[in-house]
Design an enzyme around this catalytic site. Structure first.
Site, PDB file in Angstrom:
ATOM      1  N   ARG A  33      -5.087  -3.926  10.511  1.00 28.53           N
ATOM      2  CA  ARG A  33      -5.548  -5.292  10.270  1.00 28.53           C
ATOM      3  C   ARG A  33      -5.244  -6.206  11.448  1.00 28.53           C
ATOM      4  O   ARG A  33      -6.132  -6.863  11.975  1.00 28.53           O
ATOM      5  CB  ARG A  33      -4.888  -5.821   8.993  1.00 28.53           C
ATOM      6  CG  ARG A  33      -5.311  -7.220   8.571  1.00 28.53           C
ATOM      7  CD  ARG A  33      -4.642  -7.561   7.252  1.00 28.53           C
ATOM      8  NE  ARG A  33      -3.195  -7.413   7.340  1.00 28.53           N
ATOM      9  CZ  ARG A  33      -2.390  -7.221   6.291  1.00 28.53           C
ATOM     10  NH1 ARG A  33      -2.906  -7.132   5.090  1.00 28.53           N
ATOM     11  NH2 ARG A  33      -1.090  -7.113   6.455  1.00 28.53           N
TER      12      ARG A  33
ATOM     13  N   ASP B 237       4.964  -5.450   5.688  1.00 28.54           N
ATOM     14  CA  ASP B 237       5.272  -6.828   6.071  1.00 28.54           C
ATOM     15  C   ASP B 237       5.272  -7.785   4.878  1.00 28.54           C
ATOM     16  O   ASP B 237       6.178  -8.613   4.734  1.00 28.54           O
ATOM     17  CB  ASP B 237       4.314  -7.321   7.159  1.00 28.54           C
ATOM     18  CG  ASP B 237       2.848  -7.144   6.789  1.00 28.54           C
ATOM     19  OD1 ASP B 237       2.562  -6.565   5.722  1.00 28.54           O
ATOM     20  OD2 ASP B 237       1.984  -7.590   7.563  1.00 28.54           O
TER      21      ASP B 237
ATOM     22  N   THR C  88       4.685   1.560   6.360  1.00 29.77           N
ATOM     23  CA  THR C  88       3.296   1.132   6.505  1.00 29.77           C
ATOM     24  C   THR C  88       2.600   2.064   7.470  1.00 29.77           C
ATOM     25  O   THR C  88       3.158   2.398   8.521  1.00 29.77           O
ATOM     26  CB  THR C  88       3.163  -0.317   7.010  1.00 29.77           C
ATOM     27  OG1 THR C  88       1.784  -0.571   7.355  1.00 29.77           O
ATOM     28  CG2 THR C  88       4.018  -0.570   8.241  1.00 29.77           C
TER      29      THR C  88
ATOM     30  N   GLY D 166       0.822  -1.210   0.000  1.00 30.82           N
ATOM     31  CA  GLY D 166       0.000   0.000   0.000  1.00 30.82           C
ATOM     32  C   GLY D 166       0.854   1.256   0.000  1.00 30.82           C
ATOM     33  O   GLY D 166       1.928   1.297   0.595  1.00 30.82           O
TER      34      GLY D 166
ATOM     35  N   ARG E 116       0.331  -4.867  -4.847  1.00 31.78           N
ATOM     36  CA  ARG E 116       0.406  -5.958  -3.878  1.00 31.78           C
ATOM     37  C   ARG E 116       0.667  -7.247  -4.650  1.00 31.78           C
ATOM     38  O   ARG E 116      -0.259  -7.936  -5.086  1.00 31.78           O
ATOM     39  CB  ARG E 116      -0.888  -6.048  -3.070  1.00 31.78           C
ATOM     40  CG  ARG E 116      -1.166  -4.809  -2.233  1.00 31.78           C
ATOM     41  CD  ARG E 116      -2.402  -5.007  -1.356  1.00 31.78           C
ATOM     42  NE  ARG E 116      -2.771  -3.793  -0.651  1.00 31.78           N
ATOM     43  CZ  ARG E 116      -2.229  -3.377   0.486  1.00 31.78           C
ATOM     44  NH1 ARG E 116      -1.277  -4.100   1.034  1.00 31.78           N
ATOM     45  NH2 ARG E 116      -2.632  -2.277   1.071  1.00 31.78           N
TER      46      ARG E 116
ATOM     47  N   ASP F 193       0.236   1.179   9.218  1.00 27.59           N
ATOM     48  CA  ASP F 193      -0.123   0.343  10.367  1.00 27.59           C
ATOM     49  C   ASP F 193       0.977   0.290  11.418  1.00 27.59           C
ATOM     50  O   ASP F 193       0.727  -0.140  12.552  1.00 27.59           O
ATOM     51  CB  ASP F 193      -0.440  -1.087   9.902  1.00 27.59           C
ATOM     52  CG  ASP F 193      -1.723  -1.170   9.111  1.00 27.59           C
ATOM     53  OD1 ASP F 193      -2.557  -0.250   9.235  1.00 27.59           O
ATOM     54  OD2 ASP F 193      -1.908  -2.153   8.372  1.00 27.59           O
TER      55      ASP F 193
ATOM     56  N   ASP G 207       3.326  -1.744  11.882  1.00 25.21           N
ATOM     57  CA  ASP G 207       3.416  -3.079  12.464  1.00 25.21           C
ATOM     58  C   ASP G 207       4.624  -3.878  11.977  1.00 25.21           C
ATOM     59  O   ASP G 207       4.690  -5.090  12.189  1.00 25.21           O
ATOM     60  CB  ASP G 207       2.133  -3.865  12.199  1.00 25.21           C
ATOM     61  CG  ASP G 207       1.829  -4.046  10.715  1.00 25.21           C
ATOM     62  OD1 ASP G 207       2.560  -3.469   9.882  1.00 25.21           O
ATOM     63  OD2 ASP G 207       0.864  -4.758  10.388  1.00 25.21           O
TER      64      ASP G 207
END
Length: 341
Positions: A171, A103, A125, A10, A72, A127, A129
């Protein structure tokens, strides 16, 4: 050297800052030739390349998204994908590859590294993460956007005596939900790391509205789920590519809260607005630092590592230690969010 560069997964604000840093440092300081691959790993497989020079990266520092495009796509998951990657790198005489991604993209990078390619990865990201780094490119911009949304929701929630649910991305990790919830003063924050009990949520809202307020704001990460054995049964809704369906948990929470409390409840799904727009100064600086660190590492002959922020320092960590791991929100930060309810 001829150094390849790609952005996968993304898009996030701050990617162009990293690309710019790689080109300026690589070409200007080290004399390398930088070759960009369009649309992530798909571009490597297809041989879709473009040279990257100083003329290509003028005025991109404040621009969101990525000038290389992204997708992706993971070559190790496709028949012949790794072979096609190796063929393209050989044909383009690429001696090392800088891979900017989250990731999934970095997991693909570790597989390509195992095949013998010299790789330096950069984490990005919203996120936040990616394991091994305190901060990933894009996270700060996303938190600013989400916090501003929560700030704006406050006035309309209070004006109409409503419960307002703000759904953000996240997510498997709730970094945006927790940090934006704390910064924006949300009454409740629901994150994947801490499955919720809908009955406790309802009791809290009823008590708050009886005691001292006529409105509430709930920030929920898209990957939040109810705890097993509690009164709400819910399975995470996913699309055909495994992505979480935007708005699914928000709408389900709305229905549950309205049915159990009678309170007028509305949902705002931020979705891809969290990815877009102008990067914050923090993301521009982080992208620039990671880009310089990555091309410097390649110049020194280091490979199969990822740039990472540890405290105030940019360090290199083995890519093999990062692949397949998720950095979750720590219990201490979740506790802060609960304490400020």
């Amino acid at each position: 050297m001829r150094v390849g560069l790609l952005t996968g997964g993304g898009d996030v604000p701050g990617l162009n800052a990293a690309i710019r840093a790689v080109v300026k440092r690589g070409e200007g300081e080290h004399g390398h030739s930088i070759v960009g691959f369009r649309n992530g790993w798909r571009g490597v497989v297809d041989g879709d390349v473009q040279p990257l020079t100083r003329s290509h990266i003028r005025n991109v520092l404040s621009v969101g998204g990525t000038l290389l495009g992204t997708a992706r796509y993971h070559p190790h998951s496709s028949d012949g994908g790794l072979d096609a990657v190796m063929a393209t790198l050989e044909a383009e005489r690429i001696e090392a590859l800088i891979c900017i991604g989250g990731d999934g993209t970095l997991h693909a990078a570790s597989k390509v590294a195992e095949a013998g390619v010299k790789i330096v990865a950069i984490p990005k990201t919203i996120d936040n993460d990616v394991w091994g780094t305190d901060r990933s490119i894009g996270f700060d911009s996303a938190v600013h956007i989400a916090t501003e949304a929560v700030d704006r929701i406050h006035t309309t929630a209070e004006s109409h005596n409503r419960v307002m649910i703000v759904e953000v991305m996240g997510r498997t990790a709730g970094w945006i939900a927790v940090t934006a919830g704390i910064a924006g003063g949300a009454e409740l924050v629901l994150a994947p790391e801490d499955p919720f009990d809908i009955e406790k949520v309802v009791r809290f809202l009823k008590h708050r509205h009886r005691a001292h307020a006529n409105f509430s704001i709930v920030v929920v990460a898209e990957g939040a789920v109810p705890a097993e054995g509690t009164a709400m049964h819910y399975e995470t809704q996913v699309g055909k590519f495994g992505e979480i369906v935007a708005g699914a948990i928000g709408e389900r929470l709305k229905a549950e809260i309205e049915a159990r409390t009678g309170f007028d409840t509305r949902v705002t799904v931020l979705g891809h607005t969290q990815r877009g727009g102008v990067p914050t100064p923090t993301d521009r600086i982080l992208g620039s630092r990671f880009g310089v660190a990555a091309i410097d590492a390649i110049t020194r002959g280091e490979s199969n590592v990822m740039t990472a922020l540890r405290g105030e320092e940019v360090v290199l960590v083995p890519l093999s230690e990062v692949a397949g791991k998720v950095k979750h929100v720590p219990a201490s930060l979740l506790d802060v969010a609960r304490a400020l309810a």
